[in-house]
Design an enzyme around this catalytic site. Structure first.
Site, PDB file in Angstrom:
ATOM      1  N   GLU A  65       0.814  -1.211   0.000  1.00 41.58           N
ATOM      2  CA  GLU A  65       0.000   0.000   0.000  1.00 41.58           C
ATOM      3  C   GLU A  65       0.848   1.262   0.000  1.00 41.58           C
ATOM      4  OE1 GLU A  65      -2.147  -1.117   3.826  1.00 41.58           O
ATOM      5  OE2 GLU A  65      -1.770   0.999   4.198  1.00 41.58           O
ATOM      6  N   CYS A  87       3.701   8.520  -0.016  1.00 43.43           N
ATOM      7  CA  CYS A  87       4.362   7.682   0.980  1.00 43.43           C
ATOM      8  C   CYS A  87       4.376   6.260   0.436  1.00 43.43           C
ATOM      9  CB  CYS A  87       3.583   7.740   2.292  1.00 43.43           C
ATOM     10  SG  CYS A  87       4.174   6.587   3.539  1.00 43.43           S
ATOM     11  N   CYS A  92       7.031  -6.671   7.188  1.00 41.71           N
ATOM     12  CA  CYS A  92       8.165  -6.097   7.905  1.00 41.71           C
ATOM     13  C   CYS A  92       8.574  -7.052   9.011  1.00 41.71           C
ATOM     14  CB  CYS A  92       7.766  -4.748   8.503  1.00 41.71           C
ATOM     15  SG  CYS A  92       9.122  -3.865   9.295  1.00 41.71           S
ATOM     16  N   CYS A 104       7.704  -3.681  15.606  1.00 42.82           N
ATOM     17  CA  CYS A 104       7.284  -2.584  16.497  1.00 42.82           C
ATOM     18  C   CYS A 104       5.874  -2.878  17.012  1.00 42.82           C
ATOM     19  CB  CYS A 104       7.323  -1.246  15.771  1.00 42.82           C
ATOM     20  SG  CYS A 104       8.983  -0.793  15.249  1.00 42.82           S
ATOM     21  N   CYS A 123       2.567  -1.169  15.471  1.00 42.86           N
ATOM     22  CA  CYS A 123       2.493  -1.053  14.006  1.00 42.86           C
ATOM     23  C   CYS A 123       1.788  -2.238  13.371  1.00 42.86           C
ATOM     24  CB  CYS A 123       3.906  -0.901  13.445  1.00 42.86           C
ATOM     25  SG  CYS A 123       3.932  -0.713  11.662  1.00 42.86           S
ATOM     26  N   ASN A 172      -1.651   5.962  16.260  1.00 41.74           N
ATOM     27  CA  ASN A 172      -2.868   5.563  15.566  1.00 41.74           C
ATOM     28  C   ASN A 172      -3.232   4.167  16.079  1.00 41.74           C
ATOM     29  OD1 ASN A 172      -4.907   5.371  13.667  1.00 41.74           O
ATOM     30  ND2 ASN A 172      -3.633   6.166  12.022  1.00 41.74           N
ATOM     31  N   CYS A 188      -0.381   2.587   9.146  1.00 35.82           N
ATOM     32  CA  CYS A 188       0.438   1.802   8.206  1.00 35.82           C
ATOM     33  C   CYS A 188      -0.006   0.350   8.169  1.00 35.82           C
ATOM     34  CB  CYS A 188       1.898   1.797   8.652  1.00 35.82           C
ATOM     35  SG  CYS A 188       2.536   3.401   9.039  1.00 35.82           S
TER      36      CYS A 188
HETATM   37  N1  SAH Z   1      10.414   1.085   9.273  1.00 39.58           N
HETATM   38  C1  SAH Z   1      10.529   2.503   9.136  1.00 39.58           C
HETATM   39  C2  SAH Z   1       9.519   3.115   8.179  1.00 39.58           C
HETATM   40  C3  SAH Z   1       8.113   2.623   8.215  1.00 39.58           C
HETATM   41  S1  SAH Z   1       7.112   3.040   9.617  1.00 39.58           S
HETATM   42  C4  SAH Z   1      10.484   3.169  10.478  1.00 39.58           C
HETATM   43  O1  SAH Z   1      10.348   2.466  11.477  1.00 39.58           O
HETATM   44  O2  SAH Z   1      10.656   4.370  10.556  1.00 39.58           O
HETATM   45  C5  SAH Z   1       6.789   4.759   9.425  1.00 39.58           C
HETATM   46  C6  SAH Z   1       6.503   5.496  10.718  1.00 39.58           C
HETATM   47  O3  SAH Z   1       5.180   5.196  11.183  1.00 39.58           O
HETATM   48  C7  SAH Z   1       7.433   5.098  11.851  1.00 39.58           C
HETATM   49  O4  SAH Z   1       7.805   6.226  12.582  1.00 39.58           O
HETATM   50  C8  SAH Z   1       6.555   4.184  12.660  1.00 39.58           C
HETATM   51  O5  SAH Z   1       7.038   4.028  13.951  1.00 39.58           O
HETATM   52  C9  SAH Z   1       5.224   4.882  12.569  1.00 39.58           C
HETATM   53  N2  SAH Z   1       4.059   4.089  12.928  1.00 39.58           N
HETATM   54  C10 SAH Z   1       3.808   2.811  12.667  1.00 39.58           C
HETATM   55  N3  SAH Z   1       2.618   2.434  13.172  1.00 39.58           N
HETATM   56  C11 SAH Z   1       2.108   3.510  13.771  1.00 39.58           C
HETATM   57  C12 SAH Z   1       0.902   3.763  14.488  1.00 39.58           C
HETATM   58  N4  SAH Z   1      -0.004   2.804  14.682  1.00 39.58           N
HETATM   59  N5  SAH Z   1       0.704   5.013  14.970  1.00 39.58           N
HETATM   60  C13 SAH Z   1       1.615   5.991  14.769  1.00 39.58           C
HETATM   61  N6  SAH Z   1       2.771   5.818  14.101  1.00 39.58           N
HETATM   62  C14 SAH Z   1       3.013   4.588  13.622  1.00 39.58           C
END
Ligand code: SAH
Length: 348
Positions: free
Chosen positions: A90, A103, A110, A114, A117, A288, A331
């Site tokens: 996406e 984006c 992945c 995290c 995420c 989020n 995401c």
């Molecule tokens: N792997 C990379 C890029 C992809 S994630 C990274 O970690 O930076 C892009 C951004 O979205 C990152 O800062 C990640 O921590 C954040 N992110 C992911 N899920 C999220 C959520 N549910 N709410 C807020 N930010 C989120």
């Protein structure tokens, strides 16, 4: 190698091997990266015989649009694409006053894990090719009919875990013979892979590097991000200062505010201490919430207190506008919904 991932130089060699004149490489490159052709059939100034030979040897695959959602609030659009092998990725298109931003995803799934995420819940499938990263942007330009001025690699995946392809993607994206997007308008976001951050610092690029920090102590960071067990904050900060020293580019620290987890005034104080020496810009993101986890957003008032504390400490800070909240905003959510619907369809 796939033909849309080749540099103009590599394309010249490929064309020479086919016994063709070098100017054919320029034409091909122009069709693929400026006119955004989806197949060889469109390349009408190339001899039909050459097009046939190329399409047999170097298939040109465009991404297939599977779904598009448009926000009723701010016009943000989410795109779901199928890759040549059926995998789904996406991408998001956002309209700002200063131009349009896309984006993109850098991997299918992945492996970083995290906790907050959605992109990582089903694990990692494979890396995206440079052409597949470009393809997301090219398809969106075709679908919207609008120019793109900014690209952020912040969709699904860890871009620095797909280093070679990412670098090639950046070089093609910012090439004057292609979309010619300014490197200053490209942002790569990482969860903090220290060796690759240092390597990137040495590439002589003028892109922005964003670090997903999300916590200002190792203890809290480890709770949210497994990668913090491999690289401690000292090591990550050392890589950031190396990046700043080598490139002169200020970094962005992304900080997702999670209610009751990382949003106290003390957290803001520690965060200031990390950002200050690097002149880093802080981007606060109200987390989020995703269905699979219980994390909640900090309250509005709490966010303001946090931001004020940073500002008092002389830190440059913004609160990320939440774009497209009404359209599977976080995401990986759109992709996940489609995958599980497919699964349900199969078991019925
Ligand atoms: N792997 C990379 C890029 C992809 S994630 C990274 O970690 O930076 C892009 C951004 O979205 C990152 O800062 C990640 O921590 C954040 N992110 C992911 N899920 C999220 C959520 N549910 N709410 C807020 N930010 C989120």
């Amino acid at each position: 190698m796939d033909i849309r991932s080749m540099t103009l130089e590599e394309l010249k060699k490929t064309v020479a091997k086919e016994g063709e004149k070098p100017f054919r490489a320029g034409q091909l490159y122009d069709w693929m990266h400026r006119k955004l052709a989806e197949d060889y059939g469109q390349m009408t100034n190339l001899p039909a015989a050459l097009r046939e030979r190329l399409s047999a040897k170097y298939p040109l695959t465009a991404l297939k649009l599977i779904d598009m959602q448009q926000s009723g609030i701010d016009g943000t659009r989410k795109f779901l694409f199928a890759l040549g092998d059926g995998n789904l990725v996406e991408s998001v298109w956002m309209k700002y006053k200063h131009g349009n931003s896309v984006c993109i995803s850098s991997q299918v799934g992945c492996k970083m894990g995290c906790r907050f995420c959605a992109s990582t819940l089903d694990g990692w499938e494979r890396n995206l090719l440079p052409s597949e990263m470009l393809g997301q942007i090219y398809s969106i330009i075709r679908a919207t009919g609008e120019r793109v001025s900014n690209v952020v690699v912040m969709g699904t995946g860890e871009p620095l875990d797909n280093y070679e392809n990412l670098l090639r993607f950046i070089r093609l994206l910012t090439d004057e013979n292609g979309l010619n997007i300014s490197q200053r308008n490209v942002t790569v976001s990482t969860c903090g892979l220290v060796p690759q951050m240092k390597r990137l610092a040495d590439e002589k690029l003028s892109i922005t590097l964003a670090l997903s920090l999300h916590a200002a102590t190792d203890e809290k960071r480890k709770e949210l991000m497994p990668v913090a067990r491999t690289w401690c904050l000292d090591e990550v900060m050392e890589a950031c200062s190396y990046y700043f020293a080598r490139t002169g580019r200020r970094m962005t620290f992304e900080y997702a505010l999670v209610g009751g987890v990382n949003d106290t005034v003390e957290d803001a104080g520690r965060l200031s201490a990390l950002a200050k020496p690097l002149h880093a810009h802080i981007n606060l993101i109200p987390v989020n919430p995703i269905r699979e986890r219980t994390y909640r957003q900090s309250g509005r008032a709490q966010i303001e207190v946090f931001k004020n504390k940073l500002e008092k400490n002389g830190i440059n800070v913004t609160i990320r506008r939440e774009m497209g909240r009404d359209i599977d905003g976080a995401c990986g959510q759109l992709r996940r919904r489609h995958i599980s619907e497919e699964r349900c369809g199969l078991t019925e």
